[in-house]
Design an enzyme around this catalytic site. Structure first.
Site, mmCIF file in Angstrom:
data_model
loop_
_atom_site.group_PDB
_atom_site.id
_atom_site.type_symbol
_atom_site.label_atom_id
_atom_site.label_comp_id
_atom_site.label_asym_id
_atom_site.label_seq_id
_atom_site.Cartn_x
_atom_site.Cartn_y
_atom_site.Cartn_z
ATOM 1 N N TYR A 15 55.918 15.936 -82.355
ATOM 2 C CA TYR A 15 54.514 15.540 -82.504
ATOM 3 C C TYR A 15 53.597 16.303 -81.569
ATOM 4 O O TYR A 15 52.594 15.768 -81.112
ATOM 5 C CB TYR A 15 54.337 14.030 -82.240
ATOM 6 C CG TYR A 15 54.934 13.181 -83.320
ATOM 7 C CD1 TYR A 15 54.275 13.046 -84.548
ATOM 8 C CD2 TYR A 15 56.146 12.539 -83.156
ATOM 9 C CE1 TYR A 15 54.818 12.289 -85.559
ATOM 10 C CE2 TYR A 15 56.701 11.781 -84.158
ATOM 11 C CZ TYR A 15 56.028 11.663 -85.357
ATOM 12 O OH TYR A 15 56.564 10.909 -86.355
ATOM 13 N N ASP A 234 60.919 -3.292 -93.251
ATOM 14 C CA ASP A 234 61.163 -2.303 -92.197
ATOM 15 C C ASP A 234 60.829 -2.962 -90.860
ATOM 16 O O ASP A 234 59.669 -2.995 -90.444
ATOM 17 C CB ASP A 234 60.293 -1.069 -92.450
ATOM 18 C CG ASP A 234 60.428 -0.031 -91.332
ATOM 19 O OD1 ASP A 234 61.106 -0.315 -90.320
ATOM 20 O OD2 ASP A 234 59.842 1.058 -91.477
ATOM 21 N N LYS A 263 64.874 1.037 -83.092
ATOM 22 C CA LYS A 263 64.107 0.883 -81.844
ATOM 23 C C LYS A 263 64.690 -0.123 -80.838
ATOM 24 O O LYS A 263 65.468 0.260 -79.999
ATOM 25 C CB LYS A 263 62.650 0.592 -82.185
ATOM 26 C CG LYS A 263 62.001 1.781 -82.908
ATOM 27 C CD LYS A 263 60.520 1.887 -82.681
ATOM 28 C CE LYS A 263 59.997 3.248 -83.041
ATOM 29 N NZ LYS A 263 59.400 3.348 -84.379
HETATM 30 C C1 PLP Z 1 59.634 4.394 -85.500
HETATM 31 C C2 PLP Z 1 59.669 3.811 -86.864
HETATM 32 C C3 PLP Z 1 60.554 4.289 -87.840
HETATM 33 C C4 PLP Z 1 61.431 5.493 -87.610
HETATM 34 O O1 PLP Z 1 62.371 5.278 -86.618
HETATM 35 P P1 PLP Z 1 63.002 6.554 -85.865
HETATM 36 O O2 PLP Z 1 64.113 5.976 -85.063
HETATM 37 O O3 PLP Z 1 61.896 7.111 -85.027
HETATM 38 O O4 PLP Z 1 63.470 7.511 -86.899
HETATM 39 C C5 PLP Z 1 60.580 3.641 -89.049
HETATM 40 N N1 PLP Z 1 59.796 2.597 -89.311
HETATM 41 C C6 PLP Z 1 58.930 2.098 -88.404
HETATM 42 C C7 PLP Z 1 58.099 0.909 -88.748
HETATM 43 C C8 PLP Z 1 58.818 2.706 -87.158
HETATM 44 O O5 PLP Z 1 57.926 2.248 -86.272
#
Ligand code: PLP
Length: 421
Positions: A15, A234, A263
């Site tokens: 980024y 998600d 995360k």
């Molecule tokens: C960060 C994020 C992702 C992607 O996760 P990475 O581990 O960075 O590939 C997908 N969905 C959401 C909502 C996110 O915040």
């Protein structure tokens, strides 16, 4: 050579337009909510290191569990073999997820957790001989940077170079009282083509901590269920306490078919992705026909060390003191939001759980606006606080172990910035 010079010589940062980038701050140590620079300078990590760290840096309990696992089993192929750490993690997570979640599929990170979810949905229909290839997603969504995840994310500067290669997605507005009827009829109209609906529950992080209401999301999900459209929550960002409950879906009365995590899953220690699903999805792959297999697997799938970090993080997450900290941060945030919301430079504030976002007034001058983000970023960095504004939106989402003193220091510096910038 200094670390900054060595970094510049060999590293390409994500980024980042490397040509105009500010120097990358070398961090050599972490403890609790704080990070320490090469020069000893302390930074409060108010963004949980890209939203992953929930229990503080170099957490001794997680470190101990990871070290024990490393000396027992560091990795094993996860096809044809299994290991107790992955099994225990799946058992313990499925027990606390919405009750319809029955199977766990491991991968490496948030984007791969999304890829797996998308492939599960597409192949669910394929395996039944009723192919459906269109997807439904929210405008300005963010689901990751790999191709499938990028395809279901809103079209933006992030995706511009690849737009013509991304598969077909129907983007809809976030639901509210005024549009919910129209959104539902759009879904009914498209239903025979729609493989799935993917959404970030309650908070769209990357879009700028955009928040929307439980009630209308519930209504959309109920409608998808009625129309036979699979749903993917998600929770990569919202999972593990961020929204004030263990999972954002715990605020809902509907249950998604598939959920994605990463995360906070390992407490921010290791890369690990997880996609969970219902028996109905799993059963669509259960067959004597080899072609009905989910052909997806990463070399480090269910890495035991990452799973041990996740188990240790889960122990801490489920400790009563952690939910108390989350409630404490929530209360501190809302007190601060109340205090500054009428400041002339604050356009709006919004909060869900431990996430507090403040939209900065940008005025009419576009040059002021375009430099505001960097000026805010540097202002806080100088003050020893890591805040990464998304445009004119400042947000605080700290590790849950942050102290009230550290929070008050962040709030005080934001008030200073309101006067000085
Ligand atoms: C960060 C994020 C992702 C992607 O996760 P990475 O581990 O960075 O590939 C997908 N969905 C959401 C909502 C996110 O915040």
């Amino acid at each position: 050579m200094s670390l900054v010079e060595r970094d510049l010589a060999v590293i390409w940062h994500p980024y980042t337009q490397m040509k105009t980038a500010l120097p990358h701050v070398p961090i050599v140590r972490g403890e609790g909510a704080c990070l320490y620079g090469e020069d000893g300078k302390r930074y409060i990590d108010a963004v949980s290191s890209w939203w992953v760290n929930i229990h503080g840096h170099a957490n001794p309990y997680i470190a101990k569990k990871v070290a024990e696992q490393l000396l027992k089993l560091e990795h094993v192929i996860f096809a044809g073999f299994t290991h107790p750490t992955a099994i225990e993690l799946a058992e313990r997570l499925l027990a606390i997820l919405p009750s319809n979640q029955k199977k766990a599929f491991y991968s490496d990170n948030g984007s791969t957790a999304i890829e797996v979810a998308i492939k599960m949905c597409l192949q669910y229909w394929h395996n039944q001989g009723k192919p459906r290839t269109k997807m439904l997603a929210f405008k300005n969504a963010y689901h990751g940077d790999t191709f499938g995840a990028m395809a279901v994310s809103g079209r933006s500067a992030f995706t511009a170079a690849f737009d013509s290669l991304l598969f077909e997605v129907e983007f809809i507005d976030l639901p509210d009282a005024s549009n919910i009827k129209a959104l539902k009829s759009r879904i009914s109209y498209l239903r025979s083509e729609l493989a799935c609906f993917i959404f970030e529950p309650l908070v769209q992080g990357t879009a700028g901590m955009v928040m929307y209401e439980v009630e209308y999301l519930d209504e959309l999900l109920a409608h998808c269920k009625q129309e036979g459209v699979l749903t993917i929550a998600d929770e990569v960002f919202t999972g593990f306490g961020r929204t004030g409950k263990l999972f954002a879906c715990d605020h809902l009365s509907q249950q998604p078919d598939i959920m994605c995590f990463s995360k906070g899953l390992t407490g921010g220690t290791m890369a690990l992705g997880l996609t969970t699903c219902t028996d109905e999805i799993y059963n669509a792959f259960l067959s004597d026909d080899k072609l009905k297999t989910l052909f997806h697997g990463h070399s480090y799938t269910a890495n035991p060390v990452a799973c041990s970090a996740a188990l240790a993080s889960l122990d801490i997450t489920l400790d009563a003191s952690t939910m108390q900290s989350i409630k404490r941060i929530e209360a501190m945030h809302s007190g601060f939001a109340e205090k500054i919301k009428h400041h002339p430079k604050i356009k709006t504030t919004r909060q869900t759980g431990t996430i507090l976002a403040m939209e900065w007034e940008t005025g009419s001058s576009t040059s002021y606006f375009s430099s505001l983000r960097d000026r805010l970023y540097l202002y806080f960095l100088n003050a020893g606080i890591i805040l990464r504004p998304l445009g004119n939106i400042i947000y605080i989402l700290p590790p849950y172990c942050i102290t009230n003193d550290e929070l008050n220091y962040i709030y005080a510096k934001i008030e200073d910035a309101l006067e000085e910038l």
